[in-house]
Design an enzyme around this catalytic site. Structure first.
Site, PDB file in Angstrom:
ATOM      1  N   PHE A   1      31.662  57.296  47.547  1.00 58.34           N
ATOM      2  CA  PHE A   1      30.432  57.185  48.063  1.00 58.34           C
ATOM      3  C   PHE A   1      29.624  58.293  48.243  1.00 58.34           C
ATOM      4  CE2 PHE A   1      32.172  52.940  49.362  1.00 58.34           C
ATOM      5  CZ  PHE A   1      31.043  52.177  49.719  1.00 58.34           C
TER       6      PHE A   1
ATOM      7  N   ASN B   1      32.849  54.562  66.475  1.00 54.61           N
ATOM      8  CA  ASN B   1      32.165  54.169  65.230  1.00 54.61           C
ATOM      9  C   ASN B   1      32.861  52.836  64.800  1.00 54.61           C
ATOM     10  OD1 ASN B   1      30.689  54.985  62.630  1.00 54.61           O
ATOM     11  ND2 ASN B   1      32.626  54.038  61.856  1.00 54.61           N
ATOM     12  N   GLU B   2      31.943  51.826  64.843  1.00 63.43           N
ATOM     13  CA  GLU B   2      32.389  50.499  64.231  1.00 63.43           C
ATOM     14  C   GLU B   2      33.346  49.710  64.857  1.00 63.43           C
ATOM     15  OE1 GLU B   2      32.661  50.072  60.022  1.00 63.43           O
ATOM     16  OE2 GLU B   2      30.542  50.974  59.712  1.00 63.43           O
TER      17      GLU B   2
ATOM     18  N   GLU C   1      38.845  56.768  51.176  1.00 60.45           N
ATOM     19  CA  GLU C   1      38.509  55.620  51.723  1.00 60.45           C
ATOM     20  C   GLU C   1      39.278  54.716  52.418  1.00 60.45           C
ATOM     21  OE1 GLU C   1      35.345  54.942  52.502  1.00 60.45           O
ATOM     22  OE2 GLU C   1      34.018  56.482  51.473  1.00 60.45           O
ATOM     23  N   TRP C   2      40.007  55.419  53.505  1.00 62.97           N
ATOM     24  CA  TRP C   2      40.844  54.531  53.926  1.00 62.97           C
ATOM     25  C   TRP C   2      42.012  53.768  53.157  1.00 62.97           C
ATOM     26  CZ3 TRP C   2      40.229  56.272  58.809  1.00 62.97           C
ATOM     27  CH2 TRP C   2      38.915  56.621  59.293  1.00 62.97           C
TER      28      TRP C   2
ATOM     29  N   TRP D   1      26.038  57.795  53.759  1.00 64.20           N
ATOM     30  CA  TRP D   1      27.486  57.720  53.836  1.00 64.20           C
ATOM     31  C   TRP D   1      27.829  58.246  52.220  1.00 64.20           C
ATOM     32  CZ3 TRP D   1      31.107  58.400  57.335  1.00 64.20           C
ATOM     33  CH2 TRP D   1      32.400  58.333  56.757  1.00 64.20           C
TER      34      TRP D   1
ATOM     35  N   ARG E   1      26.981  64.499  60.625  1.00 64.05           N
ATOM     36  CA  ARG E   1      27.396  63.647  61.366  1.00 64.05           C
ATOM     37  C   ARG E   1      28.858  63.485  61.072  1.00 64.05           C
ATOM     38  NH1 ARG E   1      28.742  57.619  60.802  1.00 64.05           N
ATOM     39  NH2 ARG E   1      29.066  56.938  62.823  1.00 64.05           N
TER      40      ARG E   1
ATOM     41  N   GLU F   1      24.859  54.971  59.177  1.00 65.01           N
ATOM     42  CA  GLU F   1      25.599  54.944  57.806  1.00 65.01           C
ATOM     43  C   GLU F   1      24.791  53.886  56.845  1.00 65.01           C
ATOM     44  OE1 GLU F   1      29.730  53.904  57.679  1.00 65.01           O
ATOM     45  OE2 GLU F   1      30.083  55.308  59.121  1.00 65.01           O
TER      46      GLU F   1
ATOM     47  N   ASN G   1      25.291  50.935  61.552  1.00 66.04           N
ATOM     48  CA  ASN G   1      25.789  51.055  59.784  1.00 66.04           C
ATOM     49  C   ASN G   1      25.501  49.780  59.260  1.00 66.04           C
ATOM     50  OD1 ASN G   1      26.706  53.456  60.948  1.00 66.04           O
ATOM     51  ND2 ASN G   1      29.069  52.778  60.812  1.00 66.04           N
TER      52      ASN G   1
ATOM     53  N   HIS H   1      36.466  57.734  65.608  1.00 63.97           N
ATOM     54  CA  HIS H   1      36.193  57.186  64.182  1.00 63.97           C
ATOM     55  C   HIS H   1      37.697  56.765  63.692  1.00 63.97           C
ATOM     56  CE1 HIS H   1      33.264  56.981  60.872  1.00 63.97           C
ATOM     57  NE2 HIS H   1      34.343  56.032  60.509  1.00 63.97           N
TER      58      HIS H   1
ATOM     59  N   GLN I   1      39.250  61.015  57.145  1.00 66.14           N
ATOM     60  CA  GLN I   1      38.695  61.034  55.413  1.00 66.14           C
ATOM     61  C   GLN I   1      38.431  62.387  54.845  1.00 66.14           C
ATOM     62  OE1 GLN I   1      35.704  57.918  56.688  1.00 66.14           O
ATOM     63  NE2 GLN I   1      36.299  57.348  54.571  1.00 66.14           N
TER      64      GLN I   1
ATOM     65  N   TYR J   1      25.041  48.341  55.080  1.00 69.32           N
ATOM     66  CA  TYR J   1      25.118  48.548  53.676  1.00 69.32           C
ATOM     67  C   TYR J   1      24.695  47.420  52.838  1.00 69.32           C
ATOM     68  CZ  TYR J   1      28.307  52.580  54.612  1.00 69.32           C
ATOM     69  OH  TYR J   1      28.873  53.569  55.174  1.00 69.32           O
TER      70      TYR J   1
END
Length: 637
Positions: free
Chosen positions: A578, A315-316, A569-570, A562, A210, A515, A452, A256, A133, A454
């Site tokens: 963000f 990550n996730e 953003e992907w 984050w 991070r 996050e 993480n 990631h 990213q 949100y």
């Protein structure tokens, strides 16, 4: 990463938004919600969930097969089922229907938040990014192609592991229309600007950063026997040294999402590779990636572990496996887009790769280097829309089928390293089995619980499996919707509830919130800097986190916002912002983009602080909360 939902949102918001003012009798037509976000707590309210309960049950009762009337659907009812007696009732995925409404809030929720109080002296604050990213330099310094380079359509012709043989390369259909043509070719250009960025972090008083290491930048083919890329090693050595020189603690994620493309080539005739989806002749996960991932991690521990003291393996996993099967994330290729099977095969391979790398670190490096290692998972909070045990079960299923999938084998005190009863009973043969050796390796294979989080939503029971096989439907009625990241609905009390859930169900682990964040669209620095909604989000979420620590006794030891800067953003490209810093990018020519080559990010970029970064600077430097309006604008700092 902040994109826990695919496109489109799996449960579109079915009702008109009720703004926070309406919860306390304010003007629901107001265009700003900031007033209700800034006041000190004066008393709890129940209206938001009462409205959500009535509307949700009215909308979904016909689908659930229940005969409950709308007038009965509120949290003033008794805790026993309104549709049947508990003795007769069964709840999908539970041996017994749950009857306890999740605490600490039992239908009453704060409308405003307190900004008083300090955090424990060893609490760690930070910000996060991911290599794909922010780095750019996608084809520089010996880096190999990643599945995200391929996914976004970057020109990877001639790169190690590339599957594209002639440009322009194909863009995956999951990339949103507004982002088609955007890639990680330049991104935030931190491959070239990390020294200036670390100086900016130091000016902000940032305690910890991070970031992730790009596997194909270290091992271009993904396989150590093909060679280690010393230019990649030099880049991360430079970044880590710069952080330490500025008293910023580096926290490193090994994976990631940017798998080397060479490791996922199922159609390769001579030497097929299957990434996280490898199976044996019986269709059981066989861990083809375990040894390559261990070897890559071993290089990282050898070369960086003298200075890096906190590692996360993945990550996730839920996001890159479940959404990576055709719902918005790479690889999303036809061979693995059956969401009923392949995510769970991939999930088991990932879990075992995690466990093997943790064992490697503990056996060979931990005593000498004095570090720790864990994994980061993600979860939205799901709140029961009523006190009906069916809805309590529906909400918990929403957490278990996402968070519990990966957390239970590692953390559940009575789980013995196995999947939860809920997962096994719902998924049946689609969930691979873990043998005794695998269970023993998995159990307790994390030194902390990376989380993480949100947003939140209200859940009601349904009689069909639906999204994630959770047998629920979700409404966010009454919650504040992010106008930019429209999948995100703010409920600060949801973080407190989730922290308590992790504490209660997973052995009271040390929790690091790795996050959390809020997006806000902006087209200029002048428009971006005054990001009051983002500041409010962070102030309210950290307020509830402090209550979890001080009142509930949850062992939370860190919070990472984050993100450091607006970034790629992907599959959404540069469309979601963000960052605590605005990235003022001059757009121009990128001949390696698949389309729109004349309007792509260039290396001409300027970082501009947003007001939220100045609020955080006060929090970081004082290790204490402060009112989100107290720090004013960064223009005056």
């Amino acid at each position: 990463h902040p994109h826990p939902h695919p496109h489109p949102h799996p449960h579109p918001h079915p009702y008109n938004e009720l703004r926070p003012e309406a919860e306390v009798g304010g003007d629901s037509s107001s265009s700003s919600s900031s007033s209700s976000y800034s006041r000190v707590v004066t008393g709890p309210v129940r209206l938001a969930v009462a409205v959500a309960s009535v509307l949700a049950v009215a909308a979904f009762a016909g689908r659930t097969g229940r005969t409950q009337g709308v007038g009965e659907a509120n949290l003033h009812s008794s805790t026993t089922s309104t549709s049947s007696t508990l003795a007769e009732e069964t709840c999908v995925g539970f041996e017994e229907c749950p009857t306890s409404f999740p605490l600490p809030y039992d239908g009453w929720y704060p409308s405003t938040y307190s900004y008083d109080g300090s955090f424990p002296s060893d609490f760690v604050w930070g910000v996060g990014t991911a290599a794909f990213q922010v780095e750019g330099g996608y084809n520089e310094g010996g880096k190999g192609a990643s599945i995200w380079d391929t996914f976004m359509g970057a020109n990877t012709v001639g790169m190690t592991g590339a599957t594209c043989t002639s440009a322009p390369c194909e863009i995956n259909d999951c990339v949103v229309e507004a982002a088609r043509g955007q890639t990680g070719n330049v991104a935030c250009d931190m491959y070239h600007t990390y020294e200036e960025d670390v100086k900016k972090m130091a000016e902000m008083g940032l305690p910890s950063y991070r970031f992730s290491i790009s596997w194909p930048r270290i091992v271009p083919s993904g396989r150590i026997e093909d060679g280690v890329n010393e230019e990649g090693i030099a880049y991360y050595n430079g970044l880590i040294d710069a952080l330490i020189a500025n008293d910023i603690l580096p926290v490193v994620t090994l994976y990631h999402w940017d798998l080397p493309q060479a490791l996922l080539q199922p159609d390769n005739v001579t030497e097929p590779t299957y990434g996280w989806y490898s199976v044996d002749e019986d269709g059981r996960p066989n861990g083809q990636m375990i040894e390559p991932f261990k070897a890559y991690a071993d290089v990282c521990f050898q070369r960086f572990g003298d200075r890096v003291k906190t590692w996360t393996t993945f990550n996730e996993p839920w996001t890159f496996l479940y959404l990576g099967s055709g719902s918005g994330k790479a690889p999303s290729i036809s061979a693995y887009n059956d969401m009923a099977t392949w995510p769970y095969i991939g999930g088991q391979n990932v879990l075992m790769a995690h466990a093997h790398v943790v064992k490697l670190y503990r056996d060979s490096y931990q005593d000498e280097q004095g570090g720790r290692i864990g994994i980061t998972n993600c979860a939205d909070w799901r709140e029961p829309a009523t006190w009906d045990p069916q809805d309590i079960a529906a909400a918990e299923r929403g957490v278990i089928m996402k968070l519990g999938w990966f957390a239970s084998p590692i953390f559940a005190p009575d789980g013995g390293g196995d999947y939860s009863y809920t997962l096994k009973s719902i998924l049946g043969d689609n969930l691979p089995t873990l043998n005794a050796t695998e269970r023993a390796l998995l159990y307790n294979s994390s030194d902390f619980f990376g989380l993480n989080h949100y947003g939140s939503g209200y859940a009601v029971n349904t009689k069909w499996a639906g999204w994630m096989s959770a047998y629920n439907a979700v409404s966010e009625t009454g919650l504040m919707q992010d106008p930019d990241a429209t999948w995100l609905y703010s409920a600060p009390w949801g973080l407190r509830k989730l922290l308590n859930y992790v504490h209660d169900h997973y052995g009271a682990p040390e929790i690091i919130v790795t996050e959390g964040g809020w997006a806000a669209q902006a087209h200029s620095s002048a428009e971006a800097v005054h990001d009051q909604d983002r500041t409010n989000y962070y102030a309210n979420y950290t307020s509830e986190m402090l209550k979890a620590i001080d009142i509930d006794g949850v062992n939370v030891t860190g919070y990472y916002a984050w993100s450091y800067v607006d970034n790629l953003e992907w599959e959404d490209g540069m469309t979601e912002k963000f960052g605590l810093l605005y990235n003022d990018i001059v757009y121009g020519e990128d001949a390696n983009a698949p389309v729109n080559q004349t309007h792509q990010p260039t290396r001409n970029q300027t970082r501009v602080r947003k007001d939220s970064s100045c609020w955080f600077e006060y929090v970081w430097r004082n290790n204490a909360l402060t009112d989100p309006y107290s720090t004013g604008s960064c223009e005056f700092h």
